[in-house]
Motif scaffolding. Structure first.
Motif, PDB file in Angstrom:
ATOM      1  N   ASP A  74       0.685  -1.098   0.185  1.00  0.00           N
ATOM      2  CA  ASP A  74      -0.056  -0.165   0.091  1.00  0.00           C
ATOM      3  C   ASP A  74       0.812   1.198   0.056  1.00  0.00           C
ATOM      4  OD1 ASP A  74      -2.285  -1.478   0.046  1.00  0.00           O
ATOM      5  OD2 ASP A  74      -2.999  -1.528   2.155  1.00  0.00           O
ATOM      6  N   SER A  75       1.955   1.056   0.434  1.00  0.00           N
ATOM      7  CA  SER A  75       3.007   2.544   0.678  1.00  0.00           C
ATOM      8  C   SER A  75       4.236   2.175   1.761  1.00  0.00           C
ATOM      9  CB  SER A  75       2.596   3.524   1.659  1.00  0.00           C
ATOM     10  OG  SER A  75       2.488   3.120   3.070  1.00  0.00           O
ATOM     11  N   ALA A  76       5.047   2.674   0.506  1.00  0.00           N
ATOM     12  CA  ALA A  76       6.749   1.958   1.672  1.00  0.00           C
ATOM     13  C   ALA A  76       7.455   3.303   1.587  1.00  0.00           C
ATOM     14  CB  ALA A  76       7.379   0.942   1.254  1.00  0.00           C
ATOM     15  N   THR A  77       7.914   3.850   2.483  1.00  0.00           N
ATOM     16  CA  THR A  77       8.552   5.028   3.182  1.00  0.00           C
ATOM     17  C   THR A  77       9.875   4.125   4.088  1.00  0.00           C
ATOM     18  OG1 THR A  77       6.194   6.055   3.549  1.00  0.00           O
ATOM     19  CG2 THR A  77       7.788   6.877   4.248  1.00  0.00           C
ATOM     20  N   LEU A  78      11.014   5.169   2.895  1.00  0.00           N
ATOM     21  CA  LEU A  78      12.091   5.178   3.671  1.00  0.00           C
ATOM     22  C   LEU A  78      12.438   6.774   4.577  1.00  0.00           C
ATOM     23  CD1 LEU A  78      15.484   3.700   3.984  1.00  0.00           C
ATOM     24  CD2 LEU A  78      15.525   5.241   1.734  1.00  0.00           C
ATOM     25  N   ILE A  79      12.905   6.581   6.333  1.00  0.00           N
ATOM     26  CA  ILE A  79      12.672   7.766   6.806  1.00  0.00           C
ATOM     27  C   ILE A  79      14.593   8.011   7.161  1.00  0.00           C
ATOM     28  CG2 ILE A  79      11.986   8.562   8.695  1.00  0.00           C
ATOM     29  CD1 ILE A  79       9.580   7.208   9.208  1.00  0.00           C
ATOM     30  N   LEU A  80      14.804   8.948   6.590  1.00  0.00           N
ATOM     31  CA  LEU A  80      16.180   9.169   7.153  1.00  0.00           C
ATOM     32  C   LEU A  80      16.397  10.545   7.507  1.00  0.00           C
ATOM     33  CD1 LEU A  80      17.879   8.555   3.407  1.00  0.00           C
ATOM     34  CD2 LEU A  80      17.740   6.768   4.369  1.00  0.00           C
ATOM     35  N   PHE A  81      16.840  10.136   8.666  1.00  0.00           N
ATOM     36  CA  PHE A  81      17.762  11.137   9.917  1.00  0.00           C
ATOM     37  C   PHE A  81      18.211  12.388   9.067  1.00  0.00           C
ATOM     38  CE2 PHE A  81      18.250  14.185  13.477  1.00  0.00           C
ATOM     39  CZ  PHE A  81      16.914  14.302  13.547  1.00  0.00           C
ATOM     40  N   ALA A  82      18.543  13.261   8.690  1.00  0.00           N
ATOM     41  CA  ALA A  82      19.534  13.977   8.105  1.00  0.00           C
ATOM     42  C   ALA A  82      20.330  14.868   9.296  1.00  0.00           C
ATOM     43  CB  ALA A  82      19.064  15.041   7.990  1.00  0.00           C
ATOM     44  N   THR A  83      21.404  14.503   9.880  1.00  0.00           N
ATOM     45  CA  THR A  83      21.822  15.208  11.592  1.00  0.00           C
ATOM     46  C   THR A  83      22.765  16.324  11.287  1.00  0.00           C
ATOM     47  OG1 THR A  83      24.029  13.749  11.005  1.00  0.00           O
ATOM     48  CG2 THR A  83      21.831  13.160  12.307  1.00  0.00           C
ATOM     49  N   GLY A  84      23.322  16.456   9.057  1.00  0.00           N
ATOM     50  CA  GLY A  84      23.763  17.526   8.421  1.00  0.00           C
ATOM     51  C   GLY A  84      22.796  17.956   7.793  1.00  0.00           C
ATOM     52  N   VAL A  85      22.588  19.014   7.227  1.00  0.00           N
ATOM     53  CA  VAL A  85      21.957  20.199   6.330  1.00  0.00           C
ATOM     54  C   VAL A  85      23.172  21.501   6.243  1.00  0.00           C
ATOM     55  CG1 VAL A  85      20.591  20.277   4.737  1.00  0.00           C
ATOM     56  CG2 VAL A  85      20.386  18.649   6.600  1.00  0.00           C
ATOM     57  N   PRO A  86      24.269  21.524   6.322  1.00  0.00           N
ATOM     58  CA  PRO A  86      24.757  22.543   5.553  1.00  0.00           C
ATOM     59  C   PRO A  86      24.057  24.182   5.071  1.00  0.00           C
ATOM     60  CG  PRO A  86      26.411  21.711   4.567  1.00  0.00           C
ATOM     61  CD  PRO A  86      25.304  20.717   5.459  1.00  0.00           C
ATOM     62  N   ALA A  87      23.767  22.952   3.961  1.00  0.00           N
ATOM     63  CA  ALA A  87      23.065  24.095   2.488  1.00  0.00           C
ATOM     64  C   ALA A  87      21.612  23.056   2.207  1.00  0.00           C
ATOM     65  CB  ALA A  87      24.110  24.373   1.883  1.00  0.00           C
ATOM     66  N   THR A  88      21.587  23.828   1.345  1.00  0.00           N
ATOM     67  CA  THR A  88      20.176  23.159   1.033  1.00  0.00           C
ATOM     68  C   THR A  88      20.551  22.399  -0.215  1.00  0.00           C
ATOM     69  OG1 THR A  88      18.306  24.742   1.528  1.00  0.00           O
ATOM     70  CG2 THR A  88      17.461  23.100  -0.579  1.00  0.00           C
TER      71      THR A  88
ATOM     72  N   SER B 114      13.249  11.751  -5.268  1.00  0.00           N
ATOM     73  CA  SER B 114      14.273  12.724  -5.231  1.00  0.00           C
ATOM     74  C   SER B 114      13.607  13.662  -3.958  1.00  0.00           C
ATOM     75  CB  SER B 114      14.790  13.767  -6.009  1.00  0.00           C
ATOM     76  OG  SER B 114      14.098  13.514  -6.360  1.00  0.00           O
ATOM     77  N   LEU B 115      13.957  14.013  -3.118  1.00  0.00           N
ATOM     78  CA  LEU B 115      13.660  15.334  -1.542  1.00  0.00           C
ATOM     79  C   LEU B 115      15.198  16.262  -1.679  1.00  0.00           C
ATOM     80  CD1 LEU B 115      11.912  15.299   0.188  1.00  0.00           C
ATOM     81  CD2 LEU B 115      12.384  14.221   1.211  1.00  0.00           C
ATOM     82  N   SER B 116      14.538  17.881  -1.942  1.00  0.00           N
ATOM     83  CA  SER B 116      15.403  18.642  -0.964  1.00  0.00           C
ATOM     84  C   SER B 116      15.375  18.996   0.016  1.00  0.00           C
ATOM     85  CB  SER B 116      14.552  20.161  -2.124  1.00  0.00           C
ATOM     86  OG  SER B 116      15.237  21.103  -1.538  1.00  0.00           O
ATOM     87  N   LEU B 117      15.983  18.608   0.737  1.00  0.00           N
ATOM     88  CA  LEU B 117      16.772  19.213   2.421  1.00  0.00           C
ATOM     89  C   LEU B 117      17.275  20.432   2.684  1.00  0.00           C
ATOM     90  CD1 LEU B 117      16.419  15.788   2.088  1.00  0.00           C
ATOM     91  CD2 LEU B 117      18.371  15.554   3.714  1.00  0.00           C
ATOM     92  N   SER B 118      16.688  21.166   3.329  1.00  0.00           N
ATOM     93  CA  SER B 118      17.601  21.762   4.275  1.00  0.00           C
ATOM     94  C   SER B 118      17.209  22.385   5.197  1.00  0.00           C
ATOM     95  CB  SER B 118      16.708  23.538   3.501  1.00  0.00           C
ATOM     96  OG  SER B 118      15.207  22.969   3.737  1.00  0.00           O
ATOM     97  N   SER B 119      17.089  21.101   5.712  1.00  0.00           N
ATOM     98  CA  SER B 119      17.186  21.493   7.488  1.00  0.00           C
ATOM     99  C   SER B 119      17.218  19.946   8.227  1.00  0.00           C
ATOM    100  CB  SER B 119      15.806  21.933   7.808  1.00  0.00           C
ATOM    101  OG  SER B 119      14.773  20.882   7.690  1.00  0.00           O
ATOM    102  N   THR B 120      17.738  19.794   8.815  1.00  0.00           N
ATOM    103  CA  THR B 120      18.395  18.408   9.854  1.00  0.00           C
ATOM    104  C   THR B 120      16.857  18.020  10.615  1.00  0.00           C
ATOM    105  OG1 THR B 120      18.385  19.647  12.427  1.00  0.00           O
ATOM    106  CG2 THR B 120      20.435  19.292  10.357  1.00  0.00           C
ATOM    107  N   GLY B 121      16.693  16.821  10.210  1.00  0.00           N
ATOM    108  CA  GLY B 121      15.425  16.309  11.001  1.00  0.00           C
ATOM    109  C   GLY B 121      15.335  14.984  10.310  1.00  0.00           C
TER     110      GLY B 121
END
Lengths: 129, 235
Positions: free
Chosen positions: B115-129, B161-168
């Motif tokens: 039905d759905s599958a989600t990969l969750i990665l925890f970003a601990t360092g995002v110095p720039a988008t 793909s996913l745009s990251l601009s913050s940690t979490g």
């Protein structure tokens, strides 16, 4: 002995109703090999069930369903698939003509209607001539 | 007197019996006709009930992951607490991870539909988008053996793909990939011609620059920072 007319009629109505219900029940019986009533029995073209695989769109609605394991004797018939939710309400459907020649025992159907995969509780299939 | 009356009553009853049986017979005939109509047009009626369930995988017992570094092409980085992506040659870095779907409890049934599958990665360092891209891995690799020089092959097109601009915690939609893994196994059902093996994903930054994005790995000391795969499926 006195017999009241109303008693006689009531009893006869009950007997007739019971007979009618038995007759109806008999006509609804279905075996694994044939389905029918009286002289109009029709052979079932597939008696061992089907397998299903699906694809989802970007919103995780069911986009297509591939029904496989369809017996060759169903070739030339129409397969109708209904996706139903837990309340047995239709949330998507599709149908396709199974080719009379070159049928490979499977068909991929594009689902009409937004059917969230998580809400699909039943696949209902009817194969009709 | 009573005898004559009884005879009259029985005579009337006989006529009524015929009438009632005629009506009953018509009713049965109508029921039978309806059944015949169905029988002559319907060759198969089949139904499958779907049961929905969820599996969550995380931690070293259920995940294999590693980072590869172009600058250290022959070295293995699978025991550190993080994975880093970096886009610039000759200092590129990538992450690889795969979950063991057989560790789901209860086990995912054969040929289950996802039905759905989600990969969750925890970003601990995002110095720039940055835009982080996932590719399905298409050949085998091992956590202890993977290096920059010994990378597995990946699919030609990205999974997501996913745009990251913050940690979490960052969620990547990997539904279609996991759906392929589960529906095609253990025996591929049409339209699958073969089983789609689960070799996991490559995590990559395909942009330019020297920015390093850091994600928690399965060895991370904080459980919430470890990669997690959440699968909702039906069977």
């Amino acid at each position: 002995m006195k017999l009241k007319l109303s008693t006689v009629v009531g009893t006869l109505v009950l007997i007739a109703a019971a007979a009618a219900s038995f007759a109806a029940a008999a006509t609804l019986s279905m075996s694994s090999r044939s389905l029918g009533a009286g002289r109009a029995a029709v052979s079932v073209c597939d008696s061992d069930g089907f397998s299903y695989t699906h694809t989802l769109d970007a919103s995780q609605n069911v986009a297509t369903v591939t029904v496989s394991g369809i017996a060759a004797s169903c070739a030339g018939t129409t397969l109708q698939l209904t996706l139903a939710d837990a309340g047995n309400a239709s949330i998507g459907s599709a149908s396709a003509l199974l080719p009379a020649s070159g049928f490979l025992g499977q068909v991929t159907l594009t689902i009409t209607g937004a059917a969230p995969s998580a809400n699909v509780s039943f696949y209902r299939v009817a194969v009709t001539s | 007197m009573n005898l004559f009356r009884t005879i009259r009553l029985l005579s009337r009853a006989r006529r009524l019996l015929g009438l009632v049986l005629l009506i009953g017979g018509c009713g049965a005939g109508v029921a039978g006709a309806a059944a015949i109509t169905i029988a002559t047009g319907t060759l198969v009626v089949s139904s499958k009930t779907l049961t929905h369930a969820t599996c969550t995988l995380t931690g070293t017992a259920q995940t294999a992951d590693a980072e590869v570094r172009e600058a250290n092409a022959g070295s293995n980085f699978s025991t550190q607490a993080s994975m880093v992506t970096r886009p610039d040659a000759p200092n590129r870095r990538r992450g690889y991870l795969v979950f063991d779907l057989t560790k789901c409890s209860p086990a995912i049934p054969a040929n289950a539909e996802v039905d759905s599958a989600t990969l969750i990665l925890f970003a601990t360092g995002v110095p720039a988008t940055r835009t982080i891209t996932l590719y399905r891995v298409t050949s085998s690799w091992t956590e202890a053996g993977i290096t920059w020089s010994a990378q597995p092959t990946v699919a030609a097109s990205a999974t997501t793909s996913l745009s990251l601009s913050s940690t979490g915690a960052k969620s990547f939609d990997v539904t279609n990939d996991v759906n392929d893994f589960t529906q095609s196994a253990p025996t591929p059902l049409p339209p699958y011609a073969a089983t789609v093996p689960d070799f996991g994903w490559m995590i990559d930054d395909e942009g330019a620059g020297t920015t390093q994005i850091t994600f928690g790995s399965s060895e991370n000391g904080t459980a919430a920072r470890r990669p997690t795969l959440v699968i909702a499926y039906a069977s």
